[in-house]
Every structure is written in structure tokens, then in C-alpha cells.
Motif scaffolding. Structure first.
Motif, PDB file in Angstrom:
ATOM      1  N   ASP A 172       0.828  -1.205   0.000  1.00 34.08           N
ATOM      2  CA  ASP A 172       0.000   0.000   0.000  1.00 34.08           C
ATOM      3  C   ASP A 172       0.865   1.258   0.000  1.00 34.08           C
ATOM      4  OD1 ASP A 172       0.881  -0.667   2.582  1.00 34.08           O
ATOM      5  OD2 ASP A 172      -0.836   0.311   3.534  1.00 34.08           O
ATOM      6  N   THR A 173       1.933   1.235   0.798  1.00 35.68           N
ATOM      7  CA  THR A 173       2.841   2.381   0.840  1.00 35.68           C
ATOM      8  C   THR A 173       3.590   2.538  -0.476  1.00 35.68           C
ATOM      9  OG1 THR A 173       3.117   2.125   3.229  1.00 35.68           O
ATOM     10  CG2 THR A 173       4.800   3.387   2.072  1.00 35.68           C
ATOM     11  N   LYS A 176       1.208   4.127  -3.037  1.00 33.86           N
ATOM     12  CA  LYS A 176       0.973   5.559  -2.777  1.00 33.86           C
ATOM     13  C   LYS A 176       2.211   6.393  -3.093  1.00 33.86           C
ATOM     14  CE  LYS A 176      -0.616   4.783   1.406  1.00 33.86           C
ATOM     15  NZ  LYS A 176      -1.192   5.031   2.774  1.00 33.86           N
ATOM     16  N   VAL A 181      -3.449   7.023  -5.863  1.00 38.74           N
ATOM     17  CA  VAL A 181      -4.377   7.221  -4.759  1.00 38.74           C
ATOM     18  C   VAL A 181      -5.153   5.931  -4.562  1.00 38.74           C
ATOM     19  CG1 VAL A 181      -6.417   8.474  -3.963  1.00 38.74           C
ATOM     20  CG2 VAL A 181      -4.602   9.687  -5.181  1.00 38.74           C
ATOM     21  N   ALA A 204      -6.484   1.254  -7.106  1.00 39.83           N
ATOM     22  CA  ALA A 204      -5.796   2.543  -7.039  1.00 39.83           C
ATOM     23  C   ALA A 204      -5.916   3.260  -8.377  1.00 39.83           C
ATOM     24  CB  ALA A 204      -4.328   2.349  -6.676  1.00 39.83           C
ATOM     25  N   ALA A 207      -2.771   9.700  -9.121  1.00 39.43           N
ATOM     26  CA  ALA A 207      -3.008  10.914  -8.318  1.00 39.43           C
ATOM     27  C   ALA A 207      -3.178  12.111  -9.233  1.00 39.43           C
ATOM     28  CB  ALA A 207      -1.844  11.120  -7.388  1.00 39.43           C
TER      29      ALA A 207
END
Length: 207
Positions: A172-173, A176, A181, A204, A207
Motif C-alpha cells: 500500500d505504501t 501511494k 491514490v 488505485a 493521483a
């Protein structure tokens, strides 16, 4: 050929295929893969176990898989698919597709073993359309501090026998940090040893 080369080339692909046929993995596929649409890029397609779960919303599948034996295992499944499947014999870091050319990117148990996951995710973001989606299910770092410490301790040995698979990454990190996002994220332990089975599944977008 060294013993390590023999293991990586001839034994490991079969072990990966067997492991990825586990019922827990099949259930995760059944939930995630039908969300794919349009022109799909699958990173680390393996032996093609996701192919049967794509729907008629998929127009074409680009199956990126660097391992020749796994591509051979996937070929019959690709031939039976109702859409065109093209295999790409590259690593995740080496995407050579046009910018904004992909509607959906799929990674299933792949980010753990890519040598440079940040570079690979940056490449995925580059080829994904502005309104595209990244679908992922990955195992990784457990939230329990004691388990996480054991993952750190065992990771060098596990990576050696597991084809570069890492126990302790936070997918997840990673996602991102690469400029995505998280639209949805599910976390939790699946069946099996907790060191191996903390999972992250979600969608996801750029962004």
C-alpha cells in the motif's frame, strides 16, 4: 549450469504455479480480476491463472512475464481466452509501452518479488490512462510488530528460495509513494502461516 540456476529455471516456476493455485488465491482472483476492463496490462502474469477470471469487458490482455517456463504454462489458457493475449518477456521495471495506453493494470502477488518496485510502479503509472485503474492483491508486512520483526529476520533466506519474494514490503505504501491514490483497500490475514499471509487488496488510480 549451477544448482541455483537449475532451481530458478526449472524448479521454482513449478513451485510458483502450485502455490498460486491455492484456494485462498483463487478466491482473491474471483473477487478482483472481474473488475478489469478495456486494454489490460498484467504485471507478472505467471502461469496465466488470472486469465479465466477476466470478463467480456476486457478487449485485450498484455501479459508481462519474464519467466519462459511460466509463459509456456500460460499459453494454453491464453489460446482459449475470448480476447487477444500478447505475452511480453520483460521485467516490471522495463515497460516499453506508450504513455497513457492502458485502461487497467493488474498485479497479483507480484510487487513482493520485483527487484525495484518503485521503478516498476512509476512505469505502470506512466502507461496508465488518466482515468485508468490499478487492481492489486499482494502479501506483505504484517501489522503485528512481533510478526513483522520475524518477517525482517527471515526475509533474506525466504527471498533466496522464493525467487526474490520479500515477506516484509508494504504494498500500500509502495503504491501511494509511486503517485497513486488508493480508492479502496482491504487488509487482513488469509489462511496459512501468518508470516506469509497478511494481504492487501484494492483499487488505485493515478493521483
Amino acid at each position: 549450469m549451477s544448482l541455483r540456476e537449475h532451481y530458478d529455471r526449472h524448479i521454482l516456476p513449478h513451485l510458483i504455479d502450485v502455490a498460486m493455485r491455492a484456494p485462498m488465491a483463487t478466491r482473491e482472483r474471483e473477487q478482483l480480476i472481474p473488475l478489469a476492463r478495456g486494454r489490460v496490462l498484467e504485471i507478472g502474469a505467471g502461469s496465466g491463472l488470472n486469465i479465466a477470471h477476466y470478463t467480456s469487458d476486457v478487449s485485450a490482455l498484455l501479459a508481462l512475464e519474464p519467466n519462459e517456463k511460466l509463459r509456456r504454462k500460460a499459453a494454453p489458457k491464453a489460446a482459449a481466452a475470448p480476447f487477444e493475449v500478447e505475452f511480453i518477456a520483460l521485467n516490471g521495471e522495463d515497460l516499453a509501452l506508450d504513455e497513457h495506453s492502458i485502461d487497467t493494470i493488474v498485479t497479483t502477488w507480484t510487487l513482493c518479488s520485483i527487484a525495484d518496485p518503485n521503478k516498476a510502479l512509476q512505469a505502470m503509472r506512466r502507461v496508465l490512462k488518466p482515468d485508468g485503474q490499478l487492481l492489486f492483491v499482494e502479501h506483505g508486512r504484517a501489522p503485528d510488530a512481533r510478526l513483522a520483526r520475524w518477517q525482517d529476520r527471515l526475509n533474506p533466506a525466504w527471498s533466496c528460495i522464493g525467487g526474490g519474494c520479500n515477506l516484509n514490503r508494504g504494498p500500500d505504501t509502495l503504491i501511494k509513494d509511486a503517485g497513486f491514490v488508493l480508492e479502496s483497500l482491504e487488509e487482513g490475514y488469509l489462511e496459512g502461516p501468518k508470516l506469509l499471509t497478511y494481504h492487501y487488496k484494492g483499487v488505485a488510480r493515478r493521483a
